[in-house]
Design a protein around this motif. Structure first.
Motif, PDB file in Angstrom:
ATOM      1  N   ALA A 318      42.758  23.137 -10.068  1.00  0.00           N
ATOM      2  CA  ALA A 318      43.480  23.093  -8.788  1.00  0.00           C
ATOM      3  C   ALA A 318      44.559  24.173  -8.741  1.00  0.00           C
ATOM      4  O   ALA A 318      44.707  24.884  -7.733  1.00  0.00           O
ATOM      5  CB  ALA A 318      44.097  21.716  -8.575  1.00  0.00           C
ATOM      6  N   ARG A 319      45.300  24.307  -9.821  1.00  0.00           N
ATOM      7  CA  ARG A 319      46.351  25.320  -9.849  1.00  0.00           C
ATOM      8  C   ARG A 319      45.753  26.723  -9.995  1.00  0.00           C
ATOM      9  O   ARG A 319      46.278  27.689  -9.417  1.00  0.00           O
ATOM     10  CB  ARG A 319      47.351  25.012 -10.963  1.00  0.00           C
ATOM     11  CG  ARG A 319      48.185  23.774 -10.636  1.00  0.00           C
ATOM     12  CD  ARG A 319      49.207  23.457 -11.709  1.00  0.00           C
ATOM     13  NE  ARG A 319      50.336  24.365 -11.735  1.00  0.00           N
ATOM     14  CZ  ARG A 319      51.385  24.313 -10.902  1.00  0.00           C
ATOM     15  NH1 ARG A 319      51.425  23.389  -9.937  1.00  0.00           N
ATOM     16  NH2 ARG A 319      52.377  25.165 -11.006  1.00  0.00           N
ATOM     17  N   ASP A 330      39.817  34.665   0.170  1.00  0.00           N
ATOM     18  CA  ASP A 330      39.830  33.716   1.281  1.00  0.00           C
ATOM     19  C   ASP A 330      39.293  32.370   0.787  1.00  0.00           C
ATOM     20  O   ASP A 330      38.103  32.232   0.485  1.00  0.00           O
ATOM     21  CB  ASP A 330      38.976  34.247   2.430  1.00  0.00           C
ATOM     22  CG  ASP A 330      39.095  33.396   3.687  1.00  0.00           C
ATOM     23  OD1 ASP A 330      39.619  32.254   3.604  1.00  0.00           O
ATOM     24  OD2 ASP A 330      38.657  33.875   4.755  1.00  0.00           O
ATOM     25  N   ARG A 331      40.179  31.377   0.715  1.00  0.00           N
ATOM     26  CA  ARG A 331      39.798  30.075   0.143  1.00  0.00           C
ATOM     27  C   ARG A 331      39.364  29.055   1.189  1.00  0.00           C
ATOM     28  O   ARG A 331      39.020  27.925   0.848  1.00  0.00           O
ATOM     29  CB  ARG A 331      40.981  29.480  -0.639  1.00  0.00           C
ATOM     30  CG  ARG A 331      41.372  30.256  -1.868  1.00  0.00           C
ATOM     31  CD  ARG A 331      42.318  29.418  -2.727  1.00  0.00           C
ATOM     32  NE  ARG A 331      43.678  29.378  -2.211  1.00  0.00           N
ATOM     33  CZ  ARG A 331      44.473  28.319  -2.239  1.00  0.00           C
ATOM     34  NH1 ARG A 331      44.013  27.166  -2.714  1.00  0.00           N
ATOM     35  NH2 ARG A 331      45.710  28.380  -1.781  1.00  0.00           N
ATOM     36  N   ARG A 332      39.399  29.432   2.457  1.00  0.00           N
ATOM     37  CA  ARG A 332      39.211  28.430   3.518  1.00  0.00           C
ATOM     38  C   ARG A 332      37.874  27.703   3.421  1.00  0.00           C
ATOM     39  O   ARG A 332      37.792  26.512   3.703  1.00  0.00           O
ATOM     40  CB  ARG A 332      39.358  29.092   4.890  1.00  0.00           C
ATOM     41  CG  ARG A 332      40.806  29.443   5.235  1.00  0.00           C
ATOM     42  CD  ARG A 332      40.893  30.222   6.526  1.00  0.00           C
ATOM     43  NE  ARG A 332      40.241  31.521   6.411  1.00  0.00           N
ATOM     44  CZ  ARG A 332      40.210  32.422   7.399  1.00  0.00           C
ATOM     45  NH1 ARG A 332      40.764  32.131   8.573  1.00  0.00           N
ATOM     46  NH2 ARG A 332      39.606  33.592   7.220  1.00  0.00           N
ATOM     47  N   SER A 335      35.260  25.526  -2.192  1.00  0.00           N
ATOM     48  CA  SER A 335      35.699  24.314  -2.882  1.00  0.00           C
ATOM     49  C   SER A 335      36.760  24.701  -3.909  1.00  0.00           C
ATOM     50  O   SER A 335      36.929  25.880  -4.240  1.00  0.00           O
ATOM     51  CB  SER A 335      34.516  23.657  -3.596  1.00  0.00           C
ATOM     52  OG  SER A 335      34.062  24.484  -4.661  1.00  0.00           O
ATOM     53  N   GLU A 336      37.449  23.714  -4.424  1.00  0.00           N
ATOM     54  CA  GLU A 336      38.446  23.959  -5.461  1.00  0.00           C
ATOM     55  C   GLU A 336      37.813  24.643  -6.669  1.00  0.00           C
ATOM     56  O   GLU A 336      38.360  25.614  -7.210  1.00  0.00           O
ATOM     57  CB  GLU A 336      39.073  22.624  -5.870  1.00  0.00           C
ATOM     58  CG  GLU A 336      40.257  22.734  -6.796  1.00  0.00           C
ATOM     59  CD  GLU A 336      40.835  21.360  -7.057  1.00  0.00           C
ATOM     60  OE1 GLU A 336      40.334  20.672  -7.970  1.00  0.00           O
ATOM     61  OE2 GLU A 336      41.776  20.962  -6.338  1.00  0.00           O
ATOM     62  N   ASP A 337      36.658  24.152  -7.081  1.00  0.00           N
ATOM     63  CA  ASP A 337      35.961  24.751  -8.218  1.00  0.00           C
ATOM     64  C   ASP A 337      35.623  26.215  -7.956  1.00  0.00           C
ATOM     65  O   ASP A 337      35.855  27.090  -8.810  1.00  0.00           O
ATOM     66  CB  ASP A 337      34.658  23.999  -8.513  1.00  0.00           C
ATOM     67  CG  ASP A 337      34.884  22.692  -9.238  1.00  0.00           C
ATOM     68  OD1 ASP A 337      35.968  22.088  -9.058  1.00  0.00           O
ATOM     69  OD2 ASP A 337      33.987  22.273  -9.996  1.00  0.00           O
TER      70      ASP A 337
END
Length: 403
Positions: A318-319, A330-332, A335-337
């Protein structure tokens, strides 16, 4: 919505450093700062290259005038015990009451070691055993401080991005045992530091690039450390963004003074939280690669950091995902992974593009070295705050992956 998180609680210790000067030709303030700090006999500790192949030490001596009483420049990487004793003996003979170090982490640590030796009259290499930080995995740490806190004051002039000048910790290598050990006392923290990008023109591109990755390593490992906290998070994330943006250009062009100056500020930000927020496994392994095979500090981070991020992924994804912002990922829609893995992938690309070593086999580390590196890393106190618990087999696996 109910607040289910744990409250932050603790104490944040501010280092004893009184000021940081930064910008082109800021070292011109050195005489005034030495005078204000009460220095009368100043002993200079410098890298051999700066002392013998540039005019930097001559310039510092000129600024100090009659207050300059000696220079020691036989400083090798990782600050070996015998050299430390020799440096302290030279400062003692000169009657030094103040220290100025110039160069990278080795002369800076050497000057801290001189202060330690002069404070407690250490004249024998074996006496360092009485002062080294003791650590027993996973969480037993004993920091053994100076008996006499009246150590000589110290101003640093750094020409790399290793950032060891901003705290009272230092490393000294026991050559016989091939292990680098940590020492620390607040009395050893320099009173001032100068970040003068003009002086960095003498720093080779590979050294600037690799110590820049050392600063990246500070950012990432402190952000992921088990004792992370918001104040340090903000500094390290901002520092990482600066380094990602400016390090490539600054590494390729020694004359890129503006970019180099921003990298120096970022390196300072990357380590400001120590010792309140510690580091992790990349540093713990890196210290021992240096002691056993003389691998430069920055290069050890180039070798180990991505592999340690892979290892820590299950407990810190997550961090890690939030650090993807530094690379403008671009993380939009990720997924977190996937965001965390994208971050690790970009980190690998970033390091490779700097043209620094990325495999242990490139720096003369052999598999026969692995058992000693594993056992020594497990007693390095920075490993205590790695986000994922670690075994000897884990460290050996990381070395295999990096080989």
């Amino acid at each position: 919505m109910a607040d289910t998180g744990q409250p932050y609680s603790g104490v944040f210790e501010i280092t004893k450093m009184e000021r940081v000067r930064f910008g082109p030709d800021c070292i011109n303030a050195l005489p005034a700062d030495v005078e204000a700090a009460g220095g009368t006999k100043v002993f200079i500790v410098a890298s051999n290259t700066l002392a013998t192949q540039t005019n930097v030490v001559d310039r510092i001596q000129g600024l100090l005038g009659d207050k300059a009483v000696g220079v020691f420049h036989n400083v090798s990487q990782h600050n070996h015990r015998e050299e430390q004793i020799a440096a302290a003996a030279a400062a003692r003979v000169a009657g030094a009451d103040f220290l100025v170090s110039v160069g990278g982490g080795s002369p800076i640590d050497c000057a801290k070691g001189i202060a330690m030796c002069l404070a407690d009259d250490i004249t024998d290499p074996g006496t360092f055993d009485d002062y080294k930080i003791l650590f027993e995995y996973p969480d037993k740490v004993e920091i053994r401080e100076l008996k006499n806190k009246n150590a000589p004051k110290h101003i640093t002039i750094s020409t790399t991005l290793s950032a060891g000048e901003f705290n009272g910790f230092l490393g000294i290598t026991d050559s016989d045992r091939q292990v680098k050990e940590a020492y620390g006392d607040t009395a050893l923290c320099p009173v001032a530091s100068y970040l003068d990008p003009v002086l960095s023109v003498h720093t080779p591109e590979w050294l600037w690039a690799s110590t820049g990755i050392r600063a990246v390593d500070h950012c990432i490992e402190s952000y992921l450390a088990v004792n992370n906290m918001p104040f340090v998070d903000g500094l390290t994330k901002a520092a990482l963004e600066i380094l990602v943006r400016d390090l490539p250009a600054a590494a390729k062009d020694r004359e890129a003074v503006a970019a180099r100056g921003r990298c120096q500020i970022a390196a300072w930000m990357s380590i400001f939280g120590l010792p309140n927020v510690n580091l992790g496994l990349s540093h713990g392994i890196g210290h021992q690669l240096g002691a056993r095979r003389d691998v430069p500090h920055g290069v050890t981070s180039c070798l180990m950091l991505p592999h340690v991020m892979d290892f820590n992924f299950p407990v810190s994804k997550a961090r890690q995902a939030s650090l993807a912002d530094a690379f403008q990922i671009d993380r939009r829609d990720l997924s977190e992974d996937d965001a965390a893995r994208a971050f690790i992938s970009e980190l690998r690309r970033f390091i490779k593009d700097l043209g620094v070593p990325t495999r242990l086999s490139e720096v003369n580390v052999t598999k026969e070295d692995f058992p000693g590196i594993v056992s020594d890393a497990l007693v390095d106190f920075v490993v205590a705050t790695n986000p994922r618990s670690v075994t000897a087999a884990d460290i050996n696996g990381l070395l295999e992956a990096a080989y």
